[in-house]
Design an enzyme around this catalytic site. Structure first.
Site, PDB file in Angstrom:
ATOM      1  N   ASP A   1       0.836  -1.199   0.000  1.00 23.94           N
ATOM      2  CA  ASP A   1       0.000   0.000   0.000  1.00 23.94           C
ATOM      3  C   ASP A   1       0.875   1.254   0.000  1.00 23.94           C
ATOM      4  OD1 ASP A   1       1.002  -0.357   2.556  1.00 23.94           O
ATOM      5  OD2 ASP A   1      -0.939  -0.638   3.512  1.00 23.94           O
TER       6      ASP A   1
ATOM      7  N   ASN B   1      -7.570  -2.247  14.370  1.00 23.83           N
ATOM      8  CA  ASN B   1      -8.971  -2.451  13.990  1.00 23.83           C
ATOM      9  C   ASN B   1      -9.145  -3.665  13.067  1.00 23.83           C
ATOM     10  OD1 ASN B   1      -7.894  -1.549  11.616  1.00 23.83           O
ATOM     11  ND2 ASN B   1      -9.233   0.229  11.374  1.00 23.83           N
TER      12      ASN B   1
ATOM     13  N   HIS C   1      -7.407  -4.277  10.305  1.00 21.35           N
ATOM     14  CA  HIS C   1      -7.094  -4.085   8.882  1.00 21.35           C
ATOM     15  C   HIS C   1      -5.806  -4.823   8.501  1.00 21.35           C
ATOM     16  CE1 HIS C   1      -4.642  -0.124   9.606  1.00 21.35           C
ATOM     17  NE2 HIS C   1      -3.801  -1.073   9.316  1.00 21.35           N
TER      18      HIS C   1
ATOM     19  N   GLU D   1      -9.625  -1.215   5.406  1.00 25.49           N
ATOM     20  CA  GLU D   1     -10.273  -0.877   6.670  1.00 25.49           C
ATOM     21  C   GLU D   1     -11.610  -1.614   6.783  1.00 25.49           C
ATOM     22  OE1 GLU D   1      -8.482   0.644   8.626  1.00 25.49           O
ATOM     23  OE2 GLU D   1      -7.647   2.526   7.891  1.00 25.49           O
TER      24      GLU D   1
HETATM   25  C1  GLP Z   1      -0.278   0.353   8.559  1.00 21.15           C
HETATM   26  C2  GLP Z   1       0.007  -0.493   7.321  1.00 21.15           C
HETATM   27  C3  GLP Z   1      -0.289  -1.943   7.556  1.00 21.15           C
HETATM   28  C4  GLP Z   1       0.292  -2.393   8.886  1.00 21.15           C
HETATM   29  C5  GLP Z   1      -0.356  -1.602   9.999  1.00 21.15           C
HETATM   30  C6  GLP Z   1       0.076  -2.031  11.381  1.00 21.15           C
HETATM   31  O1  GLP Z   1      -1.556   0.817   8.634  1.00 21.15           O
HETATM   32  N1  GLP Z   1      -0.724  -0.039   6.192  1.00 21.15           N
HETATM   33  O2  GLP Z   1       0.259  -2.714   6.500  1.00 21.15           O
HETATM   34  O3  GLP Z   1       0.069  -3.768   9.069  1.00 21.15           O
HETATM   35  O4  GLP Z   1       0.005  -0.249   9.795  1.00 21.15           O
HETATM   36  O5  GLP Z   1       1.258  -1.370  11.727  1.00 21.15           O
HETATM   37  P1  GLP Z   1       2.136  -1.692  12.995  1.00 21.15           P
HETATM   38  O6  GLP Z   1       2.840  -2.955  12.690  1.00 21.15           O
HETATM   39  O7  GLP Z   1       3.067  -0.528  13.113  1.00 21.15           O
HETATM   40  O8  GLP Z   1       1.222  -1.802  14.153  1.00 21.15           O
END
Ligand code: GLP
Length: 256
Positions: free
Chosen positions: A66, A135, A137, A142
Site C-alpha cells: 500500500d 482495527n 485491517h 479498513e
Molecule cells: C499500517 C500499514 C499496515 C500495517 C499496519 C500495522 O496501517 N498499512 O500494513 O500492518 O500499519 O502497523 P504496525 O505494525 O506498526 O502496528
C-alpha cells in the site's frame, strides 16, 4: 491456518524470518512486504542473515502492499522510503526491484489498476508478509472491506490515522487516503505470514483467528487462505481461546 506463538517479539521475528528463509530456498522470488513496526525485527533478522551469507535476496523482487495518497516517493514517510529504510537497503535489494503503487499518481484509479497488473505480470506474490491494524485491517483494507476487493483508493479510518500519527509531526499531516492492495489481491499470494506483537494487537488477532470470516475484520480473510500463518508473541496471543496453537520450536516448521 497456522498460529505460531512465540514468547516475545524477538522470538516472533525469528519464527517469521524462518518462514521467509525457507520460502526463499524453495521458490520465493516475489516477496510482498508490509510496512509498520511489527515486521521490522523480522526484516532486521533477514537482513542480518543475508549479510552473513545464510540466505540471498539476489533474485528477489519486493512488492509493497500500500501507499499513502499525496506523498511523493521521496517523502520520508512514503512507504517506498520506509521499506528502503526498514528492509531493502540492509538486505541488499536494489531500488529497481521495489514495486509499489504511486501515491502521487495523477490518475489514482488507473494507478491502482496498473499496480494489480504489475503484480500479475511478474507472476504473482510468492510470499506475502503482513502486519495487522488494531482495527483488524491488513494493508489499508479498513473495516468493512469487500473480501474480494482489488487494489484501489481507500479512506483511512480515524483509528488508523491516530495509530500512524506517531510517524508524523501531527495527526493532521497523516494522509486521509491511501492506495492499497485489496483483500482479493492479497489472497492470491501463494503463502502469507502475518506478524503481530504486543497486547494492543490481541483483540484484532483474536477476531481474525477465531471470529467469523467477515468484512468487519478484514484480516479474517486469512481463514480462507490455504497457506497462511499467524506469527504472534504471547501478548498478542493473550485473547485467543482455542487451546491447540503451536508454540515456537526451533527448526521444526518445514512445510516444504
Ligand atoms: C499500517 C500499514 C499496515 C500495517 C499496519 C500495522 O496501517 N498499512 O500494513 O500492518 O500499519 O502497523 P504496525 O505494525 O506498526 O502496528
Amino acid at each position: 491456518m497456522d498460529v505460531v506463538i512465540a514468547a516475545d517479539p524477538a522470538g516472533a521475528a525469528k519464527a517469521a524470518a524462518d518462514i521467509v528463509a525457507r520460502a526463499l530456498r524453495h521458490r520465493a522470488v516475489n516477496l510482498g512486504v508490509a510496512t509498520g513496526s511489527s515486521p521490522v525485527p523480522a526484516y532486521q533478522e533477514l537482513a542480518q542473515r543475508a549479510q552473513r551469507g545464510e540466505l540471498s535476496f539476489g533474485h528477489a523482487r519486493v512488492f509493497l502492499l500500500d501507499e499513502y495518497v499525496g506523498l511523493p516517493r521521496g517523502h520520508a514517510e512514503s512507504y517506498h522510503q520506509v521499506i528502503r529504510r526498514d528492509f531493502t537497503e540492509a538486505a541488499g535489494i536494489p531500488d529497481s526491484r521495489i514495486e509499489g503503487p504511486r501515491g502521487d499518481a495523477a490518475d489514482l484509479i488507473a494507478e491502482a489498476d496498473r499496480y494489480d497488473h504489475v503484480i500479475t505480470t511478474h507472476g504473482g506474490i510468492d510470499l506475502q508478509i503482513l502486519g495487522i491494524g488494531t482495527n483488524g485491517h491488513i494493508a489499508f483494507n479498513e473495516p468493512p472491506s469487500s473480501l474480494s476487493s482489488r487494489t484501489r483508493v481507500v479512506a483511512l479510518a480515524e483509528q488508523t490515522r491516530e495509530d500512524n500519527s506517531r510517524f508524523f509531526h501531527h495527526i493532521d499531516d497523516v494522509p486521509q487516503l491511501a492506495l492499497t492492495q485489496g483483500l482479493g489481491t492479497i489472497s492470491e499470494a501463494r503463502e502469507i505470514v502475518l506478524i503481530a506483537t504486543g497486547a494492543h494487537k490481541a483483540p484484532a488477532v483474536a477476531a481474525a483467528v477465531e471470529g467469523p470470516l467477515a468484512a468487519r475484520c478484514p484480516a479474517s480473510i486469512l481463514q480462507w487462505h490455504p497457506r497462511a500463518t499467524f506469527v504472534v508473541d504471547a501478548a498478542a496471543a493473550s485473547q485467543l481461546e482455542l487451546p491447540a496453537y503451536g508454540r515456537e520450536r526451533k527448526g521444526t516448521r518445514d512445510r516444504g
